[in-house]
Design a protein around this motif. Sequence first.
Motif, PDB file in Angstrom:
ATOM      1  N   MET A 191       0.695  -1.272   0.047  1.00 31.35           N
ATOM      2  CA  MET A 191      -0.066  -0.190   0.126  1.00 31.35           C
ATOM      3  C   MET A 191       0.809   1.417   0.069  1.00 31.35           C
TER       4      MET A 191
ATOM      5  N   THR B 269       3.043   1.850  -2.223  1.00 32.02           N
ATOM      6  CA  THR B 269       3.285   2.359  -3.472  1.00 32.02           C
ATOM      7  C   THR B 269       1.880   3.260  -3.806  1.00 32.02           C
ATOM      8  N   VAL B 270       0.470   2.720  -3.388  1.00 35.41           N
ATOM      9  CA  VAL B 270      -0.439   3.343  -3.750  1.00 35.41           C
ATOM     10  C   VAL B 270      -0.552   4.673  -2.891  1.00 35.41           C
TER      11      VAL B 270
ATOM     12  N   VAL C   8       6.165  -1.079 -10.423  1.00 34.20           N
ATOM     13  CA  VAL C   8       4.695  -1.002  -9.763  1.00 34.20           C
ATOM     14  C   VAL C   8       3.656  -1.871 -10.513  1.00 34.20           C
TER      15      VAL C   8
ATOM     16  N   TRP D 267      -2.607  -1.799 -10.996  1.00 31.69           N
ATOM     17  CA  TRP D 267      -3.751  -1.584 -10.213  1.00 31.69           C
ATOM     18  C   TRP D 267      -3.269  -0.560  -9.099  1.00 31.69           C
ATOM     19  N   GLN D 268      -2.093  -0.596  -8.792  1.00 30.92           N
ATOM     20  CA  GLN D 268      -1.233   0.661  -7.674  1.00 30.92           C
ATOM     21  C   GLN D 268      -1.650   1.883  -8.187  1.00 30.92           C
TER      22      GLN D 268
ATOM     23  N   GLY E 173      -4.166   4.629  -6.816  1.00 33.49           N
ATOM     24  CA  GLY E 173      -3.739   5.828  -6.228  1.00 33.49           C
ATOM     25  C   GLY E 173      -4.314   6.958  -6.817  1.00 33.49           C
TER      26      GLY E 173
END
Length: 244
Positions: A1, A3-4, A90, A93-94, A98
């Motif tokens: 999370m 990265t998000v 990455v 989806w991240q 985000g």
Amino acid sequence: MKTVYLVFRREFAGYFATPIAAVFLIVFLGMATGLTFFVASFFDRAQADMSAFFLWHPWLYLVLMPAIGMRLWAEERRSGTIELLMTLPVQPWQLVLGKWLAAWVFAGLALLLTMPLWATVNYLGSPDNGVIVASYLGSWLMAGAFLAISAAVSALTKNQVLAFIGAVVVGFLFVMAGFDLVLSAVKPWAPQIIVQAISSMSFIGHFQRITDGVLEVPALIFFISLIAFALWLNVRILEVKKAA
């Protein structure tokens, strides 16, 4: 999370690096206030509630949420930075989550700035604050659905104008789905189950039930499921473009 969160922070800060944030907030607050007090005749109704305020949210979001979401991916593609993003360690989806969260929180900020209206209603009378809280929650979820759709459409093109128009068209279909005008055009040739399915896709239908004070599970599931599907579609679009 983590990265998000980094993607979220970068995207959210980007709104305030330009006049975009101020312009959007002023337009949203101006339109919401004008429609509430002048078009819906807030004071003439002589009712201490916020139904006149929430009445216009589907129509406001139909235009304003695509205005936020159109740049999420179209700008990245136009500037060429999407290629750089796709080479980073990455997952798509991240990036999608985000960016969408940043837009959704920004929309939530716009809603928070309308709190003085809530305070005014409580000063003038004794509204059902539980209904108002539910309406705010439903409004924010609906905004999230509009933004998720806008983000998915934005990933299809590098032209922000086309992304905006496409998101408005798709959003308009969801807004109008429950209207008799649409259903009467479908009933003559479609089975009843299809008619019911189209009617159940109406943003206004689900949102009105929430603003009536019925925070029912089907309405919440509808908006959450639509958000999840649109974000999944966004990821798939990015994966296809990356593979190409």
